[in-house]
Design a protein around this motif. Structure first.
Motif, PDB file in Angstrom:
ATOM      1  N   UNK A 343       0.856  -1.189   0.000  1.00  0.00           N
ATOM      2  CA  UNK A 343       0.000   0.000   0.000  1.00  0.00           C
ATOM      3  C   UNK A 343       0.896   1.244   0.000  1.00  0.00           C
ATOM      4  N   UNK A 344       0.790   2.101  -1.046  1.00  0.00           N
ATOM      5  CA  UNK A 344       1.687   3.264  -1.129  1.00  0.00           C
ATOM      6  C   UNK A 344       1.190   4.442  -0.273  1.00  0.00           C
ATOM      7  N   UNK A 345       2.122   5.104   0.394  1.00  0.00           N
ATOM      8  CA  UNK A 345       1.803   6.309   1.188  1.00  0.00           C
ATOM      9  C   UNK A 345       2.799   7.399   0.797  1.00  0.00           C
ATOM     10  N   UNK A 346       2.283   8.527   0.335  1.00  0.00           N
ATOM     11  CA  UNK A 346       3.163   9.652  -0.013  1.00  0.00           C
ATOM     12  C   UNK A 346       3.509  10.439   1.259  1.00  0.00           C
ATOM     13  N   UNK A 347       4.791  10.647   1.474  1.00  0.00           N
ATOM     14  CA  UNK A 347       5.265  11.387   2.658  1.00  0.00           C
ATOM     15  C   UNK A 347       5.841  12.721   2.187  1.00  0.00           C
ATOM     16  N   UNK A 348       5.419  13.799   2.843  1.00  0.00           N
ATOM     17  CA  UNK A 348       5.840  15.153   2.427  1.00  0.00           C
ATOM     18  C   UNK A 348       6.847  15.802   3.368  1.00  0.00           C
ATOM     19  N   UNK A 349       7.100  15.169   4.504  1.00  0.00           N
ATOM     20  CA  UNK A 349       8.046  15.772   5.453  1.00  0.00           C
ATOM     21  C   UNK A 349       8.098  14.964   6.734  1.00  0.00           C
ATOM     22  N   UNK A 350       8.851  15.483   7.689  1.00  0.00           N
ATOM     23  CA  UNK A 350       8.920  14.853   9.016  1.00  0.00           C
ATOM     24  C   UNK A 350       8.715  15.949  10.055  1.00  0.00           C
ATOM     25  N   UNK A 351       8.567  15.534  11.276  1.00  0.00           N
ATOM     26  CA  UNK A 351       8.535  16.529  12.355  1.00  0.00           C
ATOM     27  C   UNK A 351       9.833  17.324  12.299  1.00  0.00           C
ATOM     28  N   UNK A 352       9.818  18.586  12.742  1.00  0.00           N
ATOM     29  CA  UNK A 352      11.049  19.382  12.712  1.00  0.00           C
ATOM     30  C   UNK A 352      12.086  18.854  13.703  1.00  0.00           C
ATOM     31  N   UNK A 353      13.296  19.292  13.515  1.00  0.00           N
ATOM     32  CA  UNK A 353      14.419  18.810  14.327  1.00  0.00           C
ATOM     33  C   UNK A 353      14.177  19.018  15.825  1.00  0.00           C
ATOM     34  N   UNK A 354      13.547  20.143  16.179  1.00  0.00           N
ATOM     35  CA  UNK A 354      13.332  20.460  17.594  1.00  0.00           C
ATOM     36  C   UNK A 354      12.413  19.452  18.275  1.00  0.00           C
TER      37      UNK A 354
END
Length: 422
Positions: A343-354
């Protein structure tokens, strides 16, 4: 005041560096800008402190995908088994949990911090708190000490920078070490969040369709632009209101961030049944059909997957879930199996470094001696822990790297400082 070794930062690697330097005969000063030592260490492992991992040292290095190979020399001097022995010998009993993770039997991070603190005091380490270091004092490419915010100068032939990364900034990890390193002429590679939850704009995420659903023992893979697998992890995961989290997602985050440097989104593929092949699933469908051909597709396939996830996958096809399994044609069956397996999931980012668990990037390892953690640019200057361009998965691997680099730096700093006492 003059010391043999000054350690900047009273976290995981800093406290171990101070212990190691003092054990090797150095008159040691530990400077911590907070009022308390080990602030971040107290938060780790959900406040229980996942102190190290009981795997073989070679395996530990495999679990440090961010330049773990740099640690081979350090591990040959002090490894995870010696970390465990250190705590046991100093009155902290440890226990092993899943995946080799080691915790104090007390289930309290405080036990670990207090043990290190007691050991430092036993060894005569001077601890100076609530007085941040303003800058390093360097003359002719050699460290001579530090200047504090208060204006005081502390002099020493060896200084160990153990100030942590940029995560958990409320604990004081505000990137001071990178600033010191740059001023000393070091290269700091771009910082990025690792072990971070993943963000997605997929409609089923935005609509919170699967929010709160946990899937066990799935396989999550990160694909490159040619749809080839870069890395995959078989662990648990969790759907959230912003994307996906849980161990499998966290472990993919470093690779996701690397890919996002060049494009706007990255495809992850979720295999909900990694232990079953397509062919095995085809035969399982046939068996269920034979056993209960009048049951609805949804009921006939019950227990293959969590009900909520199965319903969701069926909704992604043209199958009528209330129709009988007997009426399911091959094309629809294959489409459903494909989604179960990929099942494909498009990811646009992650939580910020902080907000992430670990900082990726850091002081360039080309400029650090792997045997001692000493700078190749400034004599007597050492760097340890998360300030280095080394990052591992959660599960005790980052703390292990911090203890190992701290111990090795402390030992070598004490040795170098001893030459100045003749």
């Amino acid at each position: 005041m003059t010391y043999d070794v000054i350690v900047i930062g009273g976290g995981t690697s800093g406290m171990m560096a101070a212990v190691s330097a003092a054990e090797n005969g150095a008159n040691t000063l530990l400077i911590e800008k907070n009022k308390k030592l080990g602030k971040k260490l107290l938060l780790t492992g959900g406040g229980r402190c996942n102190v190290t991992n009981n795997r073989e040292p070679e395996d530990i290095i495999q679990h440090i995908p961010g330049n773990g190979k740099f640690l081979y020399s350090a591990f040959s001097q002090f490894d995870n088994h010696q970390i465990m022995a250190f705590f046991e010998e100093n009155g902290v009993s440890l226990k092993e949990e899943d995946h080799g993770r080691m915790f104090p039997v007390s289930d309290r991070s405080k036990s670990i911090v207090e043990c290190l603190q007691t050991k430092m005091l036993e060894l005569g380490v001077t601890i100076q708190q609530a007085d941040p270091v303003k800058r390093l004092l360097i003359e002719d490419q050699r460290i001579v000490g530090v200047q504090l915010d208060s204006g005081d100068r502390q002099i020493a032939p060896c200084v160990i920078v153990s100030t942590g990364g940029r995560t958990y900034q409320q604990t004081g990890s505000t990137g001071d070490g990178y600033r010191f390193a740059k001023k000393a002429g070091h290269t700091v590679t771009p910082l990025f969040p690792t072990e971070a939850p993943l963000l997605s704009k997929e409609s089923f995420i935005q609509n919170k369709t699967l929010q709160g659903l946990a899937l066990q023992d799935i396989k999550l893979s990160v694909l490159n632009t040619k749809n080839k697998e870069i890395v995959s992890h078989e662990m648990d995961m969790l759907f959230t209101h912003f994307g996906i989290s849980g161990p499998a997602a966290l472990r993919c985050s470093m690779f996701v961030n690397k890919e996002l440097e060049a494009r706007e989104s990255v495809t992850l593929v979720l295999d909900a049944l990694p232990n079953k092949s397509q062919a095995q699933l085809v035969s399982e469908f046939a068996q269920r059909r034979a056993e209960s051909e009048q049951k609805s597709i949804k009921n006939a396939l019950k227990n293959m997957l969590p009900e909520r996830y199965l319903d969701f996958l069926i909704s992604q096809t043209e199958i009528d879930s209330s129709a009988t399994i007997k009426s399911l044609n091959e094309k629809d069956r294959d489409q459903l199996i494909d989604l179960m397996k990929a099942f494909p999931i498009e990811i646009n980012g992650t939580w910020p470094i902080e907000k992430s668990f670990v900082t990726g990037g850091g002081i360039s390892l080309k400029e650090i001696n792997p045997k001692s953690m000493e700078s190749k640019l400034v004599s007597g200057l050492f760097f340890t822990g998360e300030v280095l361009d080394v990052n591992g998965y959660t599960g005790g691997y980052n703390i292990t790297a911090a203890f190992v680099t701290g111990h090795v730096a402390g030992k070598h700093a004490a040795e170098i400082a001893s030459y100045y006492n003749y």
